[in-house]
Design a protein around this motif. Structure first.
Motif, PDB file in Angstrom:
ATOM      1  N   VAL A 137      17.656 -19.955  51.948  1.00 16.36           N
ATOM      2  CA  VAL A 137      18.236 -20.217  50.630  1.00 16.36           C
ATOM      3  C   VAL A 137      17.772 -21.581  50.126  1.00 16.36           C
ATOM      4  O   VAL A 137      17.552 -21.776  48.929  1.00 16.36           O
ATOM      5  CB  VAL A 137      19.779 -20.173  50.718  1.00 16.36           C
ATOM      6  N   GLU A 138      17.580 -22.519  51.055  1.00 16.56           N
ATOM      7  CA  GLU A 138      17.199 -23.874  50.699  1.00 16.56           C
ATOM      8  C   GLU A 138      15.715 -24.006  50.378  1.00 16.56           C
ATOM      9  O   GLU A 138      15.240 -25.092  50.068  1.00 16.56           O
ATOM     10  CB  GLU A 138      17.522 -24.843  51.853  1.00 16.56           C
ATOM     11  N   ARG A 139      14.949 -22.953  50.443  1.00 19.72           N
ATOM     12  CA  ARG A 139      13.501 -22.981  50.252  1.00 19.72           C
ATOM     13  C   ARG A 139      13.157 -23.560  48.879  1.00 19.72           C
ATOM     14  O   ARG A 139      13.655 -23.120  47.849  1.00 19.72           O
ATOM     15  CB  ARG A 139      12.958 -21.561  50.381  1.00 19.72           C
ATOM     16  N   ASP A 140      12.266 -24.538  48.868  1.00 20.44           N
ATOM     17  CA  ASP A 140      11.845 -25.204  47.639  1.00 20.44           C
ATOM     18  C   ASP A 140      10.384 -24.835  47.369  1.00 20.44           C
ATOM     19  O   ASP A 140       9.470 -25.411  47.961  1.00 20.44           O
ATOM     20  CB  ASP A 140      12.012 -26.718  47.782  1.00 20.44           C
ATOM     21  N   GLU A 141      10.162 -23.875  46.497  1.00 19.81           N
ATOM     22  CA  GLU A 141       8.817 -23.372  46.211  1.00 19.81           C
ATOM     23  C   GLU A 141       7.896 -24.468  45.670  1.00 19.81           C
ATOM     24  O   GLU A 141       6.710 -24.499  45.997  1.00 19.81           O
ATOM     25  CB  GLU A 141       8.883 -22.202  45.224  1.00 19.81           C
ATOM     26  N   GLN A 142       8.430 -25.366  44.856  1.00 16.85           N
ATOM     27  CA  GLN A 142       7.620 -26.443  44.279  1.00 16.85           C
ATOM     28  C   GLN A 142       7.134 -27.383  45.373  1.00 16.85           C
ATOM     29  O   GLN A 142       5.968 -27.783  45.384  1.00 16.85           O
ATOM     30  CB  GLN A 142       8.427 -27.221  43.227  1.00 16.85           C
ATOM     31  N   ALA A 143       7.994 -27.741  46.321  1.00 22.38           N
ATOM     32  CA  ALA A 143       7.605 -28.626  47.418  1.00 22.38           C
ATOM     33  C   ALA A 143       6.563 -27.950  48.314  1.00 22.38           C
ATOM     34  O   ALA A 143       5.628 -28.611  48.791  1.00 22.38           O
ATOM     35  CB  ALA A 143       8.832 -29.018  48.239  1.00 22.38           C
ATOM     36  N   ALA A 175       4.357 -25.642  47.369  1.00 18.98           N
ATOM     37  CA  ALA A 175       3.093 -25.613  46.624  1.00 18.98           C
ATOM     38  C   ALA A 175       2.411 -26.980  46.660  1.00 18.98           C
ATOM     39  O   ALA A 175       1.192 -27.068  46.843  1.00 18.98           O
ATOM     40  CB  ALA A 175       3.344 -25.176  45.183  1.00 18.98           C
ATOM     41  N   THR A 176       3.190 -28.039  46.511  1.00 15.80           N
ATOM     42  CA  THR A 176       2.633 -29.395  46.564  1.00 15.80           C
ATOM     43  C   THR A 176       2.059 -29.677  47.942  1.00 15.80           C
ATOM     44  O   THR A 176       0.961 -30.224  48.066  1.00 15.80           O
ATOM     45  CB  THR A 176       3.722 -30.433  46.215  1.00 15.80           C
ATOM     46  N   TRP A 177       2.773 -29.328  48.993  1.00 20.41           N
ATOM     47  CA  TRP A 177       2.308 -29.552  50.365  1.00 20.41           C
ATOM     48  C   TRP A 177       1.006 -28.794  50.627  1.00 20.41           C
ATOM     49  O   TRP A 177       0.075 -29.340  51.207  1.00 20.41           O
ATOM     50  CB  TRP A 177       3.389 -29.119  51.357  1.00 20.41           C
ATOM     51  N   ARG A 178       0.961 -27.524  50.188  1.00 22.92           N
ATOM     52  CA  ARG A 178      -0.261 -26.735  50.387  1.00 22.92           C
ATOM     53  C   ARG A 178      -1.458 -27.341  49.645  1.00 22.92           C
ATOM     54  O   ARG A 178      -2.578 -27.296  50.123  1.00 22.92           O
ATOM     55  CB  ARG A 178      -0.052 -25.299  49.899  1.00 22.92           C
ATOM     56  N   ARG A 179      -1.214 -27.879  48.492  1.00 20.76           N
ATOM     57  CA  ARG A 179      -2.298 -28.429  47.676  1.00 20.76           C
ATOM     58  C   ARG A 179      -2.759 -29.791  48.199  1.00 20.76           C
ATOM     59  O   ARG A 179      -3.953 -30.093  48.180  1.00 20.76           O
ATOM     60  CB  ARG A 179      -1.815 -28.555  46.226  1.00 20.76           C
ATOM     61  N   GLU A 180      -1.843 -30.626  48.709  1.00 28.22           N
ATOM     62  CA  GLU A 180      -2.184 -32.001  49.066  1.00 28.22           C
ATOM     63  C   GLU A 180      -2.251 -32.256  50.573  1.00 28.22           C
ATOM     64  O   GLU A 180      -3.252 -32.759  51.070  1.00 28.22           O
ATOM     65  CB  GLU A 180      -1.179 -32.957  48.427  1.00 28.22           C
ATOM     66  N   ALA A 181      -1.209 -31.951  51.297  1.00 31.69           N
ATOM     67  CA  ALA A 181      -1.127 -32.326  52.715  1.00 31.69           C
ATOM     68  C   ALA A 181      -1.923 -31.390  53.627  1.00 31.69           C
ATOM     69  O   ALA A 181      -2.560 -31.849  54.573  1.00 31.69           O
ATOM     70  CB  ALA A 181       0.342 -32.357  53.158  1.00 31.69           C
TER      71      ALA A 181
END
Length: 71
Positions: free
Chosen positions: A51-57, A59-65
């Protein structure tokens, strides 16, 4: 839906029971699985997500980290 609630999963036992009620023919669970496979049905497993899943975070992690960690 055939006496089962909307939120219930269709198990082999339930499908076998439904076939028996509708067509007056009993199949074992293996026989039911065989019939379903022959007509092209496959196992469907629902995706469980937090439930706590943050799709925006994510996506950012996949793109940057993630690319930085692959180097």
């Amino acid at each position: 839906m055939h006496g089962f609630g909307e939120d219930q999963r269709w198990t082999l036992a339930r499908i076998s029971d439904l076939i028996a009620r509708m067509f007056h023919t009993r199949y074992t669970l293996r026989g039911t699985a065989y019939l379903l496979h022959r007509i092209g049905w496959s196992v469907q497993v629902p995706a469980h997500r937090a439930v706590e899943r943050d799709e925006q975070a994510i996506a950012t992690w996949r793109r940057e980290a993630w690319p930085a960690g692959k180097r």
